[in-house]
Design a protein around this motif. Sequence first.
Motif, PDB file in Angstrom:
ATOM      1  N   UNK A 102     -29.540 -74.397 -87.545  1.00 28.56           N
ATOM      2  CA  UNK A 102     -30.018 -75.474 -88.313  1.00 28.56           C
ATOM      3  C   UNK A 102     -30.332 -76.666 -87.271  1.00 28.56           C
ATOM      4  N   UNK A 103     -29.078 -76.895 -86.594  1.00 28.34           N
ATOM      5  CA  UNK A 103     -28.922 -77.987 -85.763  1.00 28.34           C
ATOM      6  C   UNK A 103     -30.078 -78.143 -84.529  1.00 28.34           C
ATOM      7  N   UNK A 104     -30.538 -77.123 -84.109  1.00 33.05           N
ATOM      8  CA  UNK A 104     -31.400 -76.794 -83.155  1.00 33.05           C
ATOM      9  C   UNK A 104     -32.858 -76.721 -83.740  1.00 33.05           C
ATOM     10  N   UNK A 105     -32.947 -76.502 -84.889  1.00 34.38           N
ATOM     11  CA  UNK A 105     -34.244 -76.615 -85.897  1.00 34.38           C
ATOM     12  C   UNK A 105     -34.469 -77.823 -86.362  1.00 34.38           C
ATOM     13  N   UNK A 106     -33.585 -78.599 -86.827  1.00 36.83           N
ATOM     14  CA  UNK A 106     -33.682 -79.603 -87.795  1.00 36.83           C
ATOM     15  C   UNK A 106     -32.823 -81.002 -87.290  1.00 36.83           C
ATOM     16  N   UNK A 107     -32.003 -80.685 -86.513  1.00 37.10           N
ATOM     17  CA  UNK A 107     -31.147 -81.639 -86.245  1.00 37.10           C
ATOM     18  C   UNK A 107     -29.778 -81.939 -86.950  1.00 37.10           C
ATOM     19  N   UNK A 108     -28.654 -82.631 -86.419  1.00 36.54           N
ATOM     20  CA  UNK A 108     -27.541 -82.396 -87.005  1.00 36.54           C
ATOM     21  C   UNK A 108     -27.454 -83.261 -88.506  1.00 36.54           C
ATOM     22  N   UNK A 109     -28.196 -84.511 -88.401  1.00 37.22           N
ATOM     23  CA  UNK A 109     -28.204 -85.246 -89.575  1.00 37.22           C
ATOM     24  C   UNK A 109     -28.741 -84.508 -90.867  1.00 37.22           C
ATOM     25  N   UNK A 110     -29.956 -83.904 -90.416  1.00 35.69           N
ATOM     26  CA  UNK A 110     -30.522 -83.321 -91.672  1.00 35.69           C
ATOM     27  C   UNK A 110     -29.464 -82.053 -92.022  1.00 35.69           C
ATOM     28  N   UNK A 111     -28.950 -81.371 -91.256  1.00 36.61           N
ATOM     29  CA  UNK A 111     -28.275 -80.134 -91.747  1.00 36.61           C
ATOM     30  C   UNK A 111     -26.854 -80.601 -92.602  1.00 36.61           C
ATOM     31  N   UNK A 112     -26.266 -81.643 -91.934  1.00 40.35           N
ATOM     32  CA  UNK A 112     -24.972 -82.131 -92.606  1.00 40.35           C
ATOM     33  C   UNK A 112     -25.401 -82.726 -94.230  1.00 40.35           C
ATOM     34  N   UNK A 113     -26.464 -83.560 -94.327  1.00 37.36           N
ATOM     35  CA  UNK A 113     -27.042 -83.964 -95.320  1.00 37.36           C
ATOM     36  C   UNK A 113     -27.041 -82.847 -96.230  1.00 37.36           C
ATOM     37  N   UNK A 114     -27.984 -82.071 -95.897  1.00 35.12           N
ATOM     38  CA  UNK A 114     -28.120 -80.596 -96.910  1.00 35.12           C
ATOM     39  C   UNK A 114     -26.784 -79.870 -97.304  1.00 35.12           C
ATOM     40  N   UNK A 115     -25.914 -79.792 -96.368  1.00 33.00           N
ATOM     41  CA  UNK A 115     -24.565 -79.216 -96.602  1.00 33.00           C
ATOM     42  C   UNK A 115     -23.616 -79.923 -97.536  1.00 33.00           C
ATOM     43  N   UNK A 116     -23.754 -81.313 -97.489  1.00 32.57           N
ATOM     44  CA  UNK A 116     -23.026 -82.129 -98.459  1.00 32.57           C
ATOM     45  C   UNK A 116     -23.454 -82.561 -99.672  1.00 32.57           C
ATOM     46  N   UNK A 117     -24.642 -83.285 -99.411  1.00 23.36           N
ATOM     47  CA  UNK A 117     -25.078 -84.269-100.534  1.00 23.36           C
ATOM     48  C   UNK A 117     -25.401 -83.236-101.720  1.00 23.36           C
ATOM     49  N   UNK A 118     -26.058 -81.909-101.795  1.00 24.13           N
ATOM     50  CA  UNK A 118     -26.364 -81.326-103.002  1.00 24.13           C
ATOM     51  C   UNK A 118     -25.131 -80.686-103.606  1.00 24.13           C
ATOM     52  N   UNK A 119     -24.293 -80.194-103.265  1.00 27.97           N
ATOM     53  CA  UNK A 119     -22.837 -79.880-103.742  1.00 27.97           C
ATOM     54  C   UNK A 119     -22.277 -81.108-104.293  1.00 27.97           C
ATOM     55  N   UNK A 120     -22.385 -82.006-103.917  1.00 26.32           N
ATOM     56  CA  UNK A 120     -21.748 -83.376-104.574  1.00 26.32           C
ATOM     57  C   UNK A 120     -22.407 -83.491-105.905  1.00 26.32           C
ATOM     58  N   UNK A 121     -23.809 -83.460-105.664  1.00 25.91           N
ATOM     59  CA  UNK A 121     -24.336 -83.643-107.209  1.00 25.91           C
ATOM     60  C   UNK A 121     -24.245 -82.667-108.040  1.00 25.91           C
ATOM     61  N   UNK A 122     -24.172 -81.198-107.516  1.00 27.24           N
ATOM     62  CA  UNK A 122     -23.894 -80.152-108.529  1.00 27.24           C
ATOM     63  C   UNK A 122     -22.687 -80.052-109.160  1.00 27.24           C
ATOM     64  N   UNK A 123     -21.556 -80.518-108.317  1.00 25.65           N
ATOM     65  CA  UNK A 123     -20.432 -80.663-109.034  1.00 25.65           C
ATOM     66  C   UNK A 123     -20.251 -81.431-110.303  1.00 25.65           C
TER      67      UNK A 123
END
Length: 481
Positions: free
Chosen positions: A205-226
């Motif tokens: 994911x980092x090489x395809x999209x960059x660390x910012x986007x990967x971190x955002x997708x890994x953290x933000x949706x679970x925070x909203x879903x919780x």
Amino acid sequence: MVSFLEILSPAFLLFPALLGSAILGFVCPLVGAHLMLRHRVFLGLTLPQIAACGVAFTFWLHHAAGLSHGSGSERLLGMVGSLLFTLLGMGVLAYLDRRASGAPEGRLAAAYALASASTILFIVFNPAGELEILNLLKGEVISLSRDELKLLAVVYGIVYGGLVLFRREFLLNSFDRDLSFLLTGGSAQWSFWLYVLCGFSIAIGVIMAGPLLVFGFMVLPPLAARTLARGMNAFLFSSSLIGLLIAVLGFYLSVRLDLPLGPTDVAFGCIVIFAVHGLRFLVRRGPAALVRLIIFAGLIAGCSAPRAPAPLPVGTLEPKYVWLAAVRNSSGADLRLPENNPLRSVAEMAGKISGDYRPTVMDLLRGTLRQELEQRKIPVSFPEERNAGLRSFGADPAAAAEMARTAQLSGWLLLCDIRRWHTDGRSPLSTSVLMRLVRIDDGMVQWQEHWQKIVPLVGARRLDEASGDAVKAIMREMFPS
């Protein structure tokens, strides 16, 4: 302007980029949800930075060995370094969790700081490959090739399948390792496989999209879903669904507003979190507050409906005479076009053209506008043909009309301003052009439109070819008949 339904069509030029963003948005939240259940949410921040450090280290090693950049293997080198550093970093952190004392958050913070500093140092040590490293770390999902999209789909399909098929074992191991050992025969092996799946998803994911986007997708949706979910399966499913929503709508906003995809997705993800918490608060307050919110959102959506650019009203011009001003370049970029005409050197030797002259995007746009107007029987001239002092006009329409009146010009003045015309050679050409039709007699703006286009580089390997495609796209909307 691009509508939302247009980007969902397989015929849309950037549809492969939308698929790549959707894959990341659907799978990464599931990975982040498992890390959140283990109280290791900071791994979602630390591991992408470690992967980025691996990319920079691999390029530095490649440069130290005396090999040159630009051989076409940059993406493969980045993948190898990203994967090795991610798996190594996860192994070291897992070992320290079992053997070392102290808070795990402190170790993750130290690892993040070390990886960030090392990434910068490796880039400094390798100035020859700085551009390639920065492009890879930035992660342009919008420029994914079909082969890269297939690789992303295969790797993330395996990760998603593993997390779904063995979700009970992973969940049990996250909550109670002793019970997991009794029921499954070992807790360490499930932790190992979970971290392997996380490592592969982060590295690719980092090489395809960059660390910012990967971190955002890994953290933000679970925070909203919780906030919304009431069960474990609902939490996992909601995380992926919200991530997919953020990916699709964020992609639309990025194309619609001409913004970089990664920061747009992350910012929109934060807005979703605030919206979810606000919606929950309104539900608790009662249905009346919720109805008022829905009515307000409907009014805002109606006011912000997209409007297609209006064509140039050539049929209503009175008098029918247009002065085509020199196109302004407000982008700050060097918009000179490459020149490979074999007769150019002969013309330079004959003194017919200057050796320093190169055609520009401004020349291309201005010349095409003149041809289109002349084909519609509209008399058109360049102001400098009448007065050499009118080679350039200011951005203010009233001041430009005043200059034209001073030079005894009459009719209409067409002003063009290039706000953006950019590509890094891999990502599509992004353009933004503002046009105004000003009546010279009183300085009134009769017509004004802002043209924004994204032109892929498929079939157009040079800037002049891509620029020609962009100008043609603008002309088709400006002169529809």
